[in-house]
Design a protein around this motif. Sequence first.
Motif, PDB file in Angstrom:
ATOM      1  N   LEU A   1       0.610  -1.490   0.272  1.00 59.07           N
ATOM      2  CA  LEU A   1      -0.175  -0.758   0.204  1.00 59.07           C
ATOM      3  C   LEU A   1       0.955   1.634   0.497  1.00 59.07           C
ATOM      4  O   LEU A   1       0.683   2.197  -0.392  1.00 59.07           O
ATOM      5  CB  LEU A   1      -0.700   0.236   1.046  1.00 59.07           C
ATOM      6  CG  LEU A   1      -2.176   0.611   1.585  1.00 59.07           C
ATOM      7  CD1 LEU A   1      -2.281   1.295  -0.097  1.00 59.07           C
ATOM      8  CD2 LEU A   1      -2.863   0.976   2.689  1.00 59.07           C
ATOM      9  N   GLY A   2       2.354   1.435   1.049  1.00 60.68           N
ATOM     10  CA  GLY A   2       2.871   2.403   0.863  1.00 60.68           C
ATOM     11  C   GLY A   2       3.084   2.429  -0.741  1.00 60.68           C
ATOM     12  O   GLY A   2       3.808   4.005  -0.922  1.00 60.68           O
ATOM     13  N   GLU A   3       3.915   1.887  -1.640  1.00 60.82           N
ATOM     14  CA  GLU A   3       4.606   2.174  -3.087  1.00 60.82           C
ATOM     15  C   GLU A   3       3.299   2.888  -3.875  1.00 60.82           C
ATOM     16  O   GLU A   3       3.468   3.325  -4.505  1.00 60.82           O
ATOM     17  CB  GLU A   3       5.089   0.323  -2.610  1.00 60.82           C
ATOM     18  CG  GLU A   3       6.445   0.134  -2.200  1.00 60.82           C
ATOM     19  CD  GLU A   3       7.048  -1.431  -2.982  1.00 60.82           C
ATOM     20  OE1 GLU A   3       7.743  -1.556  -1.998  1.00 60.82           O
ATOM     21  OE2 GLU A   3       6.411  -1.995  -3.474  1.00 60.82           O
ATOM     22  N   ALA A   4       2.244   1.154  -3.456  1.00 56.71           N
ATOM     23  CA  ALA A   4       1.372   2.044  -4.748  1.00 56.71           C
ATOM     24  C   ALA A   4       0.955   3.746  -4.296  1.00 56.71           C
ATOM     25  O   ALA A   4       0.157   3.746  -5.194  1.00 56.71           O
ATOM     26  CB  ALA A   4       0.256   0.920  -4.773  1.00 56.71           C
ATOM     27  N   HIS A   5       0.358   4.228  -3.189  1.00 57.83           N
ATOM     28  CA  HIS A   5       0.300   5.285  -2.431  1.00 57.83           C
ATOM     29  C   HIS A   5       0.455   5.586  -1.312  1.00 57.83           C
ATOM     30  O   HIS A   5       0.280   5.904  -0.396  1.00 57.83           O
ATOM     31  CB  HIS A   5      -1.446   4.970  -2.216  1.00 57.83           C
ATOM     32  CG  HIS A   5      -2.315   4.092  -3.276  1.00 57.83           C
ATOM     33  ND1 HIS A   5      -2.959   4.844  -4.608  1.00 57.83           N
ATOM     34  CD2 HIS A   5      -3.169   3.201  -3.815  1.00 57.83           C
ATOM     35  CE1 HIS A   5      -3.681   4.089  -5.419  1.00 57.83           C
ATOM     36  NE2 HIS A   5      -4.147   3.007  -4.658  1.00 57.83           N
ATOM     37  N   PRO A   6       1.466   5.970  -2.105  1.00 61.13           N
ATOM     38  CA  PRO A   6       2.451   6.794  -0.973  1.00 61.13           C
ATOM     39  C   PRO A   6       2.695   8.134  -0.009  1.00 61.13           C
ATOM     40  O   PRO A   6       2.697   8.258   0.888  1.00 61.13           O
ATOM     41  CB  PRO A   6       3.883   7.292  -1.693  1.00 61.13           C
ATOM     42  CG  PRO A   6       3.814   7.429  -3.257  1.00 61.13           C
ATOM     43  CD  PRO A   6       2.358   6.136  -3.391  1.00 61.13           C
ATOM     44  N   ASP A   7       1.095   8.702  -0.985  1.00 57.84           N
ATOM     45  CA  ASP A   7       0.290   9.851  -0.257  1.00 57.84           C
ATOM     46  C   ASP A   7      -0.548   9.376   1.020  1.00 57.84           C
ATOM     47  O   ASP A   7      -1.117  10.551   1.853  1.00 57.84           O
ATOM     48  CB  ASP A   7      -0.330  10.926  -1.597  1.00 57.84           C
ATOM     49  CG  ASP A   7      -1.085   9.660  -2.539  1.00 57.84           C
ATOM     50  OD1 ASP A   7      -0.686   8.376  -2.926  1.00 57.84           O
ATOM     51  OD2 ASP A   7      -1.993   9.991  -2.268  1.00 57.84           O
ATOM     52  N   VAL A   8      -1.106   8.876   0.959  1.00 55.06           N
ATOM     53  CA  VAL A   8      -2.615   7.817   2.294  1.00 55.06           C
ATOM     54  C   VAL A   8      -1.017   7.471   3.201  1.00 55.06           C
ATOM     55  O   VAL A   8      -0.819   6.604   3.519  1.00 55.06           O
ATOM     56  CB  VAL A   8      -2.780   6.643   0.961  1.00 55.06           C
ATOM     57  CG1 VAL A   8      -4.219   5.730   1.848  1.00 55.06           C
ATOM     58  CG2 VAL A   8      -3.614   7.034  -0.373  1.00 55.06           C
TER      59      VAL A   8
END
Length: 209
Positions: free
Chosen positions: A170-177
């Motif tokens: 999740l951190g790699e796919a959506h670092p802004d979340v």
Amino acid sequence: MSKPFIADHPLIQHKVSILRDKNTSSKQFRELIREITQLMVYEATRDLPLRDAVVETPMAVMTGKKIAGRKLAFVPILRAGLGMVDGAVELVPSARVGHIGLYRDEETFKPVEYYCKLPGDIHEREVIVLDPMLATGGSAVDAISQIKLRGPKSIKFMCIIAAPEGLKALGEAHPDVQIYCAALDDHLNEKCYIVPGLGDAGDRIFGTK
Ligand code: PRP
Ligand code: URA
């Protein structure tokens, strides 16, 4: 990429331990999910801006604080995320609720989407996605990609139990979340279940098997 928030509050840790217990009934499981969600929403709303508000108490007029009109939306990932909605909405009654239906294919472990209904004014809202389990991260990554297509102001992801594999994906796919979880577990087993985890969250909430 912001560091995931991992709850260290004693009340949360206590309730998560009861939640994990295989002898906890569906009724108690649902109550615990609701309570843990409320404690987590408390953490995830710490950055809500405030405005001055004049209040007349029975004793005097004073200037207090109120939330400065920021609009929220909760988006549970069906099914298990539904267990988190009531607790969240009790704390933020003005929030809208969207729904994303995903299930994990039992052989590929990839998410299959079957439903998506989001608030029409989502571009004006800050979204908190709710799902008790972050395992491979596939469901969360997919749900957040769907929500991003509708242009919300920001997105946070809240779960109860996370696996290291899911946090990484999740951190790699959506670092802004920004990610909030109540517990970080050890690993995934060969069926992509979280160990030690709590088993199948949807089945435990709804009493299915
Ligand atoms: C569970 C859980 C998440 C997903 C997590 O749902 O509620 O949505 O699995 O796994 P992942 O991180 O590997 O994608 P499930 O697919 O079992 O559907 P259900 O909630 O309808 O039971
Ligand atoms: N979904 C669940 O409900 N539990 C897990 O451990 C992994 C995915």
